[in-house]
Each structure stands twice: as structure tokens, then as C-alpha cells.
Design an enzyme around this catalytic site. Structure first.
Site, PDB file in Angstrom:
ATOM      1  CD  GLU A   1      -2.651  -4.518  -7.730  1.00 56.24           C
ATOM      2  OE1 GLU A   1      -1.735  -5.643  -7.817  1.00 56.24           O
ATOM      3  OE2 GLU A   1      -2.173  -2.773  -7.223  1.00 56.24           O
TER       4      GLU A   1
ATOM      5  CD  GLU B   1      -6.194  -9.298  -5.610  1.00 60.91           C
ATOM      6  OE1 GLU B   1      -5.554  -8.736  -6.295  1.00 60.91           O
ATOM      7  OE2 GLU B   1      -6.363  -9.233  -4.015  1.00 60.91           O
TER       8      GLU B   1
ATOM      9  CB  CYS C   1       4.824  -4.412  -8.483  1.00 63.64           C
ATOM     10  SG  CYS C   1       2.587  -4.042  -8.524  1.00 63.64           S
TER      11      CYS C   1
ATOM     12  CB  SER D   1      -2.848  -7.483  -5.004  1.00 65.23           C
ATOM     13  OG  SER D   1      -3.711  -8.105  -5.903  1.00 65.23           O
TER      14      SER D   1
ATOM     15  CE  LYS E   1      10.455  -7.325  -9.845  1.00 64.02           C
ATOM     16  NZ  LYS E   1       8.703  -7.642  -9.482  1.00 64.02           N
TER      17      LYS E   1
ATOM     18  CD  GLU F   1       8.275 -10.913  -8.303  1.00 62.84           C
ATOM     19  OE1 GLU F   1       8.891  -9.936  -8.023  1.00 62.84           O
ATOM     20  OE2 GLU F   1       7.955 -11.357  -9.601  1.00 62.84           O
TER      21      GLU F   1
ATOM     22  CD  GLU G   1       5.624 -18.805  -3.802  1.00 60.64           C
ATOM     23  OE1 GLU G   1       6.672 -19.433  -3.153  1.00 60.64           O
ATOM     24  OE2 GLU G   1       5.916 -17.329  -3.189  1.00 60.64           O
TER      25      GLU G   1
ATOM     26  CB  CYS H   1      10.675   0.863  -9.453  1.00 56.07           C
ATOM     27  SG  CYS H   1       9.362  -0.324  -8.983  1.00 56.07           S
TER      28      CYS H   1
END
Lengths: 156, 580
Positions: free
Chosen positions: B281, B284, B301, B321, B360, B363, B368, B505
Site C-alpha cells: 500500500e 501504491e 483493510c 487502495s 471478514k 470478505e 475476487e 478493529c
């Protein structure tokens, strides 16, 4: 419904929202106007109101389901309201309601597939002397017994 | 200077700033008033009537909504107050599914606690006698049981007031009242972001995570499977609470030991992947900054935030990102780099991620986030589910020895560790970006401006000749405010960190649940974050790009940071999602 009419309706609703948005506690007023415009409150209309009023759509839905005056489904051509208030109830309104349900093949709050009737169970209509009472549109039917039901429905 | 007022509660004089509620004043005087619907700063509506007190008025007042006033005399413990609270509680209990023995919240249920505290030994009312209602298990992450709901509306307030999502509301009336999504839809059919903050808000077991522990037990018991586990930075500062340790206890070593004893074949550390995220990141960001890419770049994230962006702010999708989250990077690397090194067919590997997060679970199912036809993550467990497995195993967690993570993906830097706290990803990224851009060693690595629980934090950091404007937001409600300001052109940033959960988190939807009365006195966001910064301080490496095992992975397998293979395995894309 043609898209043009639908757009006009949303434009009309937008005007209502613009007028009332800033006055406190105006959500119900907007919802009443919306129901006048659309006839009922489908999810698209509730979303539109929520966005316009800056409230979550779940709040609009909460109000819509809290008050019996709001309808989530399109109303039929004729609204049949049967009173289940105390007087009508003890005079046998439940049996009349059961007969109506079986004749129309729907439950309370629903509309027949052909769009002719919407069935509502209501509280006191204010004419207990005529119990049990039902109304279709503005027409009042008193001292109804189950066997009267097919004849009454046939008039519409 | 604040106007101070003095009132008397149960004979105790207490002085508080004007505007304080009677309930808050009582907390200050160490007088416990029972609450159920009250959630500090989120839901203060006086609905449950547990906190009623006698103020000499005609009727009792709800202490949570009543402002304290000068000279007010409050009695919280009279026979009449106790009797009234009890009737109210019995009425709530009469309509509650009281299957406490098998309830996920047994021993951590606020209703159970209040019933015990008030000494309710019988329930004189029969409730609605309605039929059991179906449980809503349409969501991959959150299960809703209307039979246990006490209609306190804490989840409703959290979902809308805190998260600006608003998929839960109160519907119908009387006995038919429900707290649910609209039009009878399940939570899996509405634009819920699965952040799980509703679970954190729920005083009872009406909202809970989907329990996937059976899948993990089955994988561990299957001799053909090689089961690899890794745990996020926040687990090690939360897990201890499940075993009655004080809030903010660091249990990193015991956690690793527990994983090994449960039978996992490899015990890795998500912090390794947090460091991987930072190097990718950071790279990037430098590319976008120097080559005119889309700015501000926003972190990706937090899966709750990502889904929120895709659903409610799709015009910012290009700002996200392209880096996968640490969890998904970890899985991708385990099934390629580690599989190759260990000589194991990736098809036989089961990746279990222990996360402080319910989103999550969603996720992990995103198509993908897979490579070579294999999902990056097979099973996600929340901190609570992981604790459940430890309890089921019969281990005495408190007496476990401190053990280390396994090589070759077990090293994590201090920068990786602080991912769990709001501002942590930003700070970790700055530590790396600064050194990469300037080529100089960063002396003071503590970017304190981005730490703390303020909703939106801003800072300008000088990186070489560039003034980098950064912002950090936690909760999707605060994210909305920030993005609205950017849309209007009021704010301009280069780099933004967004986490869906309050405090980041550490207080994620999958973390141990702290009852509201305790939250009035202790802030888990602060305590757990403090532990995470301690963790950072004690690690030998505090910058992601100095993680030796990570450097070895790039050298031996991944190639260049941001290179071809890294792009294929460690980066992703996003989709616009409909609301309703």
C-alpha cells in the site's frame, strides 16, 4: 403505470418534502401526502421519502407499519372495511369476516389478485346500533350475517 | 468554565457539570442504577424503564434521560422503585425466550444480570404466548433471533447513529413489534455492511455472529487437511477478556500456544500480512502521489468500510487502495508461497483466520478474493468463536505458557501490530512511506497525531518536500462526514485511513462483548489500543519494511513490491452494490 406519470408523482412528492422537510415531526405528514399521491407506500416511495427527509428508510417503514392508515400494497378498486370493535364483535363480526375471506380468497390487509377488493379489519366505525357493520367505499352495510356476503360483493 | 450543580442521590451529595444525566451522576457517586436500553452516547431514550428513580415528581423518572438539576433529591432504592422496576422487568422477561442455558450470551447477558440483581425469582405474566419466530440466518455473518429481542433499540441506534447504515428498525406495534430490516427481509438481503456493531450493542442474544467453529473442528480432525491459522493484531489484546482477564491484557504468547494445542498445523501471524499490506500500500501510495494517480487514496483493510463504500459512496471506489486486506493477502501467500516452500498441495490447505470482525466472514466469500480457483481464506472465526474453541478444548488459558508463531510467516513488526487501533494503518504506512520517499531513517516513529479515539483526525506530515495531508476516520458514520466534506470540496487529502468500527478493529464486531454498564466506566477502545501500542513498543522491528521474513518472501517468491506476481496475488478490485 407510464413512466411520465410516475415521474410527475415523484416531482409532486419532492415539492411536499421541500415544503415540510425543515419542520419538526413532519415525517408522518409527508407520508400521508405520499400515500395520497401514490395510493400506497411501495419501497421506492419510502426510499425517496427517507432520502428527502434525511432519515433511515427503516424509520419510514417503522412508521408505515405502526399506523394502520398506511398501506404497503396498492389498494384495490373498492376498500371493504369490516368492524371488529367490541359491539360488532359480540354480534358476530368474526363469522362475517371469515366468510368474506373465503369468498375473496384473501386475508386482512390484502388485495384480491384482480385488484377489485382490499380487505381491512377496522376498529369502531361509530354506528354500533347497526352491528355488525361493514363498509365498502362510502357505502355502509349493517346487521350483516355471513350469508349476506356473496350478495353484497356481487354489487361491485 | 462549566456550570457545576450539586444534587443528592440516596443521601450522597454529588457535584456534576450541568447537562449531566441523573444516571451519569449516579455512576460518579458509585451508585448502581440498573439499565437495559441505555448505551452511552448512542441510545439514551428511556424506553426500558429499568433506570427509573424517585425524584419526588408525580411519577418516577428514567435516570438515563433526566438531566440532573441543582438541589435535586434522588432516591434510587425505595420499596416502590424496586417494585416498579421489577414489574417492568417481569414484563420484559415474560416475552423473552429464556433458554439461557444454551444461549451464546449466557454469563454475558445484561438481561440475565439485571434479573439477578433485581432478585426476580418468578415471572407473573405470560407474555404474548406467540409461536416461536423463525431465526434470520440469511446473512453470512450475523444471525438475528427475534425470540430473544427485548426491543431496546440499541442496535437500531448503533446501525444508524453510529454507522449511518440504518438497516435495522422497529416495525409494527404492540406484541407484533419487531426490530428488523424492512419489508420482512433478512439481514442478508439488505445493504448491511456486516460490521457487527449491532452485536456489540445487543444486551442479549438476539444478535450474534454466525458460528463457524464446527467447520474448524472438522478441518482439524481431517488428516488429509493441512490447517493453517493466523490471528489479527486485535485478537491478542481482546482474547484475555473472554477468560476474565482485565481489559487490555496482552496475551500474544498464550494465544499462539492455544492455537497450537487446538491442533492447527501451522500457527502464523496476521501481523506478517499487515506488514505486507504496508509495503504494497505504501508503494501504491507513492506511485499515485508521484505519477498522478487517483487521490486521496483510501485504505481497504476494513471489509465493513469497503462494503459501505461500494454501497453508499460508490463514487469513491477508485480511491480505494487496490491492496487486499491483510487477511486476504495472508491467505493468498499461504496458498502459494508457503505451499510451495512446504511442498504441500494448496488444495489440501485450509486457511483459518481469527479476526476481531464479523464482516471478514463476508470478505472471505468474495469471489475476487481467490487465486487459482481457491479462496484466499477458508474459514473466519471471530475472537469470541476462537475463545469458545479454547473453552471447549478444556484448556486453562490463563496458565498457558507464552509461545511464538511459526516461521515462515510468523514475524510481525510493531507497525503491523498497531493495525488494530484507529490510526494504526496510517501510522504504519507513514513509517514506511517516509523512509522510501526520503531515503532517510525516520527517527521519531510515533505519529501521535493520528492516535486516539477522536472520530476524525487530521495531520500534515512532511515527507521530503511534500506536505502529505492525511485523515483518519473510524465508524462509517464518521467516514460519511469525511467523504461528504470531500465531495463538497471543503477538504483535500492525499491519504485517508477508514475503519468501520469505533476505535478500529480493537472494538470490532467480533471482539469480546463489553456490557453497557461497564462501558460507562471503562472504554474498551482506549484500553485495548493502549495494549496494542505497548505491543508495538516491545517488538524488535517497528517498521514493516524491516520484517525479515517478509523480505525473504519477496526475495524468494513474490518478486518486486507492486510487481507482476504481487499484483496478481495481493491486489483486488471492487464493485458498486445496490442499496435496496
Amino acid at each position: 403505470m407510464a413512466e411520465c406519470c410516475q415521474n410527475e408523482k415523484f416531482a409532486e412528492l419532492q415539492q411536499v418534502i421541500d415544503q415540510l422537510k425543515d419542520s419538526q415531526g413532519s415525517l408522518m405528514q409527508v407520508m400521508q401526502k405520499a400515500q395520497d399521491i401514490f395510493g400506497y407506500l411501495p419501497i421506492e416511495v419510502q426510499n425517496f421519502i427517507a432520502d428527502g427527509m434525511g432519515v433511515p428508510v427503516t424509520e419510514v417503514y417503522g412508521v408505515a407499519t405502526f399506523y394502520s392508515q398506511f398501506s404497503l400494497e396498492p389498494k384495490g378498486e373498492h376498500t371493504l372495511s369490516i368492524c371488529l370493535g367490541t359491539a360488532c364483535y359480540v354480534k358476530g363480526a368474526q363469522a362475517v369476516l371469515d366468510r368474506i375471506k373465503s369468498e375473496l380468497g384473501i386475508t386482512e390487509g390484502k388485495t384480491t389478485a384482480d385488484g377489485r377488493f382490499t380487505l381491512l379489519a377496522t376498529r369502531c366505525l361509530g354506528c354500533c346500533g347497526l352491528a355488525p357493520v361493514l363498509t365498502i367505499g362510502e357505502e355502509v352495510y349493517g346487521r350483516v350475517v355471513p350469508d349476506d356476503v356473496p350478495g353484497i360483493l356481487a354489487k361491485y | 468554565m462549566e456550570n457545576m450543580i450539586t444534587l443528592t442521590i440516596d443521601g450522597v451529595e454529588v457535584t456534576v457539570p450541568e447537562g449531566t444525566t441523573v444516571l451519569e451522576a449516579a455512576v460518579k457517586a458509585n451508585i448502581k442504577i440498573p439499565t437495559l436500553c441505555y448505551l452511552k452516547g448512542v441510545n439514551e431514550i428511556g424506553a426500558c424503564r429499568m433506570c427509573i428513580v424517585d425524584t419526588g415528581a408525580r411519577a418516577f423518572n428514567a435516570a438515563c434521560t433526566m438531566p440532573a438539576s441543582q438541589g435535586l433529591v434522588v432516591k434510587t432504592n425505595t420499596p416502590a422503585v424496586r417494585a416498579a422496576r421489577r414489574v417492568n422487568l417481569e414484563l420484559i422477561l415474560s416475552n423473552h425466550d429464556r433458554s439461557c442455558l444454551t444461549c451464546v450470551r449466557s454469563k454475558n447477558c445484561e438481561l440475565q444480570t439485571v434479573a439477578r440483581d433485581l432478585g426476580v425469582d418468578e415471572i407473573r405474566f405470560s407474555g404474548s404466548n406467540g409461536e416461536r419466530e423463525p431465526i434470520d440466518d440469511s446473512s453470512v455473518a450475523i444471525i438475528r433471533d427475534p425470540n430473544k429481542c427485548i426491543l431496546c433499540r440499541r442496535c437500531v441506534a448503533t446501525c444508524y447513529n453510529v454507522q449511518n447504515v440504518g438497516v435495522l428498525g422497529a416495525t409494527e406495534r404492540g406484541f407484533k413489534t419487531h426490530v428488523e430490516p424492512l419489508f420482512g427481509k433478512g439481514l442478508g438481503e439488505v445493504p448491511c455492511i456486516q460490521c457487527g456493531q449491532c452485536i456489540q450493542a445487543c444486551p442479549v442474544g438476539a444478535l450474534r455472529e454466525r458460528d463457524d467453529t464446527d467447520k474448524v473442528w472438522a478441518a482439524i480432525a481431517d488428516p488429509t487437511k493441512h490447517v493453517v491459522v493466523h490471528a489479527a493484531p486485535s485478537i491478542r489484546v481482546g482474547l484475555g477478556e473472554e477468560f476474565d482477564m482485565p481489559m487490555g491484557t496482552r496475551v500474544t504468547g498464550k494465544m499462539a500456544a492455544a492455537m497450537r494445542r487446538l491442533g492447527f498445523d501451522k500457527v502464523f501471524d496476521t501481523n506478517f500480512a499487515a506488514d505486507m499490506t504496508i509495503v504494497e500500500e505504501g508503494n501504491e501510495f507513492i506511485e499515485r502521489l508521484t505519477k498522478g494517480g487517483k487521490l486521496p487514496m483510501i485504505t481497504s483493510c476494513s471489509p465493513g468500510w469497503v462494503k459501505f463504500c461500494e454501497t453508499y459512496y460508490p463514487d469513491f471506489i477508485d480511491n480505494l487502495s487496490t491492496c487486499k486486506s491483510p487477511m486476504s493477502m495472508m491467505g493468498a501467500a499461504i496458498k502459494t508461497y508457503y505451499a510451495e516452500k512446504a511442498g504441500i498441495d494448496p488444495k489440501d490447505i485450509v486457511v483459518v483466520a481469527i479476526m476481531p470482525c464479523t464482516a471478514k466472514k463476508f470478505e472471505a466469500q468474495r469471489e475476487e478474493l481467490s487465486n487459482n480457483g481457491l479462496p484466499n481464506t477458508d474459514i473466519v472465526l471471530t475472537t469470541r468463536e476462537f475463545a469458545r474453541m479454547i473453552r471447549q478444548s478444556g484448556m486453562d488459558f490463563a496458565t498457558l505458557p507464552d509461545e511464538s508463531f511459526d516461521s515462515i510467516m510468523g514475524e510481525g513488526s510493531g507497525a503491523g501490530a498497531i493495525f488494530g487501533a484507529t490510526g494504526g494503518v496510517m501510522e504504519a504506512a507513514l513509517r514506511t512511506v517516509y523512509e522510501k520517499v526520503t531515503g532517510q531513517t525516520l527517527e521519531n516513529i510515533d505519529f501521535t497525531a493520528v492516535r486516539g479515539v477522536e472520530g476524525i483526525k487530521e495531520a500534515t506530515i512532511k515527507v521530503g518536500d511534500i506536505d502529505v495531508n492525511v485523515a483518519v476516520a473510524h465508524t462509517t458514520g464518521n467516514a460519511s462526514k469525511l467523504l461528504d466534506a470531500i465531495r463538497k470540496g471543503e477538504k483535500q487529502y492525499h491519504f485517508i485511513e477508514i475503519m468501520a468500527c469505533p476505535g478500529g478493529c480493537v472494538a470490532g464486531g467480533g471482539q469480546p462483548i463489553v456490557p453497557a454498564p461497564i462501558k460507562m466506566k471503562e472504554d474498551p477502545r482506549v484500553k485495548r489500543a493502549a495494549a496494542i501500542y505497548e505491543e508495538d513498543k516491545h517488538l524488535p522491528k517497528r517498521k514493516s519494511h524491516e520484517n525479515e521474513e517478509l523480505l525473504a518472501m519477496y526475495r524468494e517468491y513474490m518478486g518486486e513490491v507492486g510487481g507482476h506476481r504481487a499484483h496478481e496475488l495481493l491486489h483486488t478490485h471492487y464493485v458498486k452494490r445496490p442499496k435496496y
